[in-house]
Design a protein around this motif. Structure first.
Motif, mmCIF file in Angstrom:
data_model
loop_
_atom_site.group_PDB
_atom_site.id
_atom_site.type_symbol
_atom_site.label_atom_id
_atom_site.label_comp_id
_atom_site.label_asym_id
_atom_site.label_seq_id
_atom_site.Cartn_x
_atom_site.Cartn_y
_atom_site.Cartn_z
ATOM 1 N N PHE A 1 0.872 -1.180 0.000
ATOM 2 C CA PHE A 1 0.000 0.000 0.000
ATOM 3 C C PHE A 1 0.901 1.219 0.000
ATOM 4 C CE2 PHE A 1 -2.203 3.496 1.993
ATOM 5 C CZ PHE A 1 -3.502 3.433 1.490
ATOM 6 N N HIS A 2 0.781 2.057 -1.043
ATOM 7 C CA HIS A 2 1.701 3.192 -1.222
ATOM 8 C C HIS A 2 0.952 4.515 -1.242
ATOM 9 C CE1 HIS A 2 5.069 5.545 -2.829
ATOM 10 N NE2 HIS A 2 4.181 6.114 -3.619
ATOM 11 N N THR A 3 1.568 5.546 -0.651
ATOM 12 C CA THR A 3 1.039 6.904 -0.747
ATOM 13 C C THR A 3 2.178 7.911 -0.699
ATOM 14 O OG1 THR A 3 -0.735 8.356 0.018
ATOM 15 C CG2 THR A 3 0.630 7.314 1.715
ATOM 16 N N LEU B 1 4.676 2.388 11.262
ATOM 17 C CA LEU B 1 3.917 1.217 10.819
ATOM 18 C C LEU B 1 4.783 0.260 10.001
ATOM 19 C CD1 LEU B 1 0.620 3.076 9.811
ATOM 20 C CD2 LEU B 1 0.979 1.638 11.834
ATOM 21 N N GLY B 2 6.103 0.502 9.998
ATOM 22 C CA GLY B 2 7.027 -0.397 9.299
ATOM 23 C C GLY B 2 7.108 -0.166 7.803
ATOM 24 N N ALA B 3 7.015 1.089 7.378
ATOM 25 C CA ALA B 3 6.965 1.414 5.950
ATOM 26 C C ALA B 3 8.326 1.322 5.264
ATOM 27 C CB ALA B 3 6.403 2.824 5.757
ATOM 28 N N LEU B 4 8.283 1.114 3.968
ATOM 29 C CA LEU B 4 9.416 1.361 3.089
ATOM 30 C C LEU B 4 9.322 2.830 2.686
ATOM 31 C CD1 LEU B 4 8.995 -1.756 0.751
ATOM 32 C CD2 LEU B 4 10.523 -1.561 2.732
ATOM 33 N N LEU B 5 10.405 3.585 2.804
ATOM 34 C CA LEU B 5 10.345 5.036 2.621
ATOM 35 C C LEU B 5 11.367 5.511 1.603
ATOM 36 C CD1 LEU B 5 9.007 7.687 3.977
ATOM 37 C CD2 LEU B 5 11.244 7.905 5.077
ATOM 38 N N GLN C 1 -2.375 -3.739 9.474
ATOM 39 C CA GLN C 1 -2.947 -4.762 10.341
ATOM 40 C C GLN C 1 -3.255 -6.043 9.583
ATOM 41 O OE1 GLN C 1 -6.392 -2.875 12.050
ATOM 42 N NE2 GLN C 1 -5.194 -1.468 13.326
ATOM 43 N N LEU C 2 -3.557 -5.903 8.295
ATOM 44 C CA LEU C 2 -3.890 -7.051 7.457
ATOM 45 C C LEU C 2 -2.657 -7.689 6.814
ATOM 46 C CD1 LEU C 2 -7.064 -5.526 5.740
ATOM 47 C CD2 LEU C 2 -7.023 -7.423 7.374
ATOM 48 N N GLY C 3 -1.464 -7.231 7.222
ATOM 49 C CA GLY C 3 -0.236 -7.838 6.741
ATOM 50 C C GLY C 3 0.289 -7.266 5.439
ATOM 51 N N CYS C 4 -0.219 -6.122 5.029
ATOM 52 C CA CYS C 4 0.244 -5.466 3.810
ATOM 53 C C CYS C 4 1.479 -4.614 4.124
ATOM 54 C CB CYS C 4 -0.889 -4.585 3.266
ATOM 55 S SG CYS C 4 -0.488 -3.680 1.767
ATOM 56 N N GLN C 5 2.442 -4.587 3.221
ATOM 57 C CA GLN C 5 3.637 -3.757 3.386
ATOM 58 C C GLN C 5 3.318 -2.319 2.980
ATOM 59 O OE1 GLN C 5 6.935 -4.238 4.588
ATOM 60 N NE2 GLN C 5 6.764 -2.020 4.390
ATOM 61 N N ALA D 1 10.709 2.780 10.289
ATOM 62 C CA ALA D 1 10.691 2.363 8.884
ATOM 63 C C ALA D 1 11.457 1.050 8.708
ATOM 64 C CB ALA D 1 11.305 3.438 8.000
ATOM 65 N N LYS D 2 10.971 0.200 7.817
ATOM 66 C CA LYS D 2 11.634 -1.077 7.546
ATOM 67 C C LYS D 2 12.883 -0.880 6.695
ATOM 68 C CE LYS D 2 9.323 -4.869 6.847
ATOM 69 N NZ LYS D 2 8.457 -5.928 6.263
ATOM 70 N N ALA D 3 12.791 -0.010 5.693
ATOM 71 C CA ALA D 3 13.927 0.309 4.831
ATOM 72 C C ALA D 3 13.743 1.723 4.309
ATOM 73 C CB ALA D 3 14.044 -0.675 3.683
ATOM 74 N N VAL D 4 14.852 2.403 4.036
ATOM 75 C CA VAL D 4 14.828 3.805 3.601
ATOM 76 C C VAL D 4 15.784 3.994 2.438
ATOM 77 C CG1 VAL D 4 15.230 6.203 4.284
ATOM 78 C CG2 VAL D 4 14.332 4.572 5.956
#
Length: 313
Positions: free
Chosen positions: A134-136, A191-195, A159-163, A225-228
């Motif tokens: 899910f990207h924004t 929320l553990g995003a890729l940034l 919450q539904l396991g989406c990155q 963040a998970k990765a940047v």
């Protein structure tokens, strides 16, 4: 190498779909511009289309006007195979951005309309449950009601396991409340995003130039963040996770158009991430995709050979 393509939709992009009017000649300011070329624009839409060009299964949530430009945009994106069932048309006019063609950071002026009228009903649980990413963007989060709807959807998707993924493309002229922007970026990272963040984005968001790309990346890692990826223009990029960090230098390329290079970069990174590649290899795929875009004026071809972004891996 384990693929991360574990759901029917590889990526759902939520945010702006708009018209870019880009100067036909290189210009340092709008005073020097005589003519513009109409192009489809909007960072989430650009990313979504680039992902589709690379063979990913994509969906876009956006709002455009119930006007000629809105219909043009929806038809254009749909033609590339993007699922546009949650691209809605409203009575507000389609958003328009004037952009200078440049080899550096483009100047722009935004005339906003329909783009910020995204509602929660456009992102139902059934859609969020079926996407891998899910990207924004900061642009998309800069104004309500889209801000509220997208953040709620992002939290539910996580919450539904989406990155989650974000382009922190912050600009004060789009989002005057810098303090709130910093907080929402921090919340999203949490929320553990890729940034992805550029050196220009960083300076706009925090008020000081980047002097240490590794420290900038670690700042976001510290927020969760998970990765940047910190992009540094012609100098390259620094990519980091909790466990590792790498500097990837830029390579010489004929510059024809820098508009959309960041979206191209991130589409390469996310495609490689979905294919299960390691962090540095994702960055190499991102660099190659950015090179392809920088060497192309205007839009990319409708289809790209995905193996092309893996030539350095």
């Amino acid at each position: 190498m384990k693929t991360r393509r574990n759901r029917p939709t590889d990526i759902l992009c939520a945010g702006e779909l708009l018209i870019d009017l880009i100067s036909t000649d290189y210009a340092a300011s709008f005073d020097e511009v005589s003519n513009f070329q109409r192009l489809q624009g909007g960072s989430p839409a650009n990313l979504c289309m680039n992902m589709a060009r690379l063979g990913n299964r994509t969906a876009l949530t956006a709002t455009v006007g119930r006007d000629g430009m809105g219909s043009f945009l929806k038809n254009y994106v749909e033609k590339l195979g993007v699922d546009c069932r949650t691209v809605l048309q409203t009575d507000m006019p389609t958003t328009l951005i004037l952009v200078t063609r440049t080899t550096q950071t483009a100047d722009f002026e935004a005339y906003r309309g329909a783009d910020c009228f995204i509602s929660a009903t456009q992102m139902p649980i059934s859609l969020l449950r079926n996407c891998s990413i899910f990207h924004t963007t900061c642009f998309a989060l800069s104004k309500k009601p889209a801000q509220t709807a997208i953040l709620r959807a992002a939290k539910k998707a996580a919450q539904l396991g989406c990155q989650l993924s974000m382009d922190a493309n912050y600009a004060q002229k789009i989002w005057p409340d810098t303090k709130l922007a910093r907080q929402l970026v921090a919340d999203y990272c949490g929320l553990g995003a890729l940034l992805k963040v550029s050196e220009v984005d960083w300076e706009r968001l925090y008020g000081t130039p980047i002097t240490d790309a590794e420290a900038a990346a670690r700042h976001f890692i510290g927020l969760g963040a998970k990765a940047v990826c910190v992009t540094l223009g012609g100098d390259g990029a620094y990519v980091a996770s909790h466990a590792e960090g790498h500097f990837l230098p830029a390579r010489p390329v004929e510059v024809r158009d820098t508009t959309g290079a960041g979206d191209a970069f991130w589409s390469g990174f996310l495609t490689a991430w979905l294919d299960g590649h390691a962090l540095l290899d994702c960055a190499k795929a991102a660099r190659r995709m950015a090179e392809i875009k920088i060497g192309t004026f205007g839009v990319l071809p409708d289809e790209l050979d995905r193996t092309e972004i893996y030539t350095d891996i």
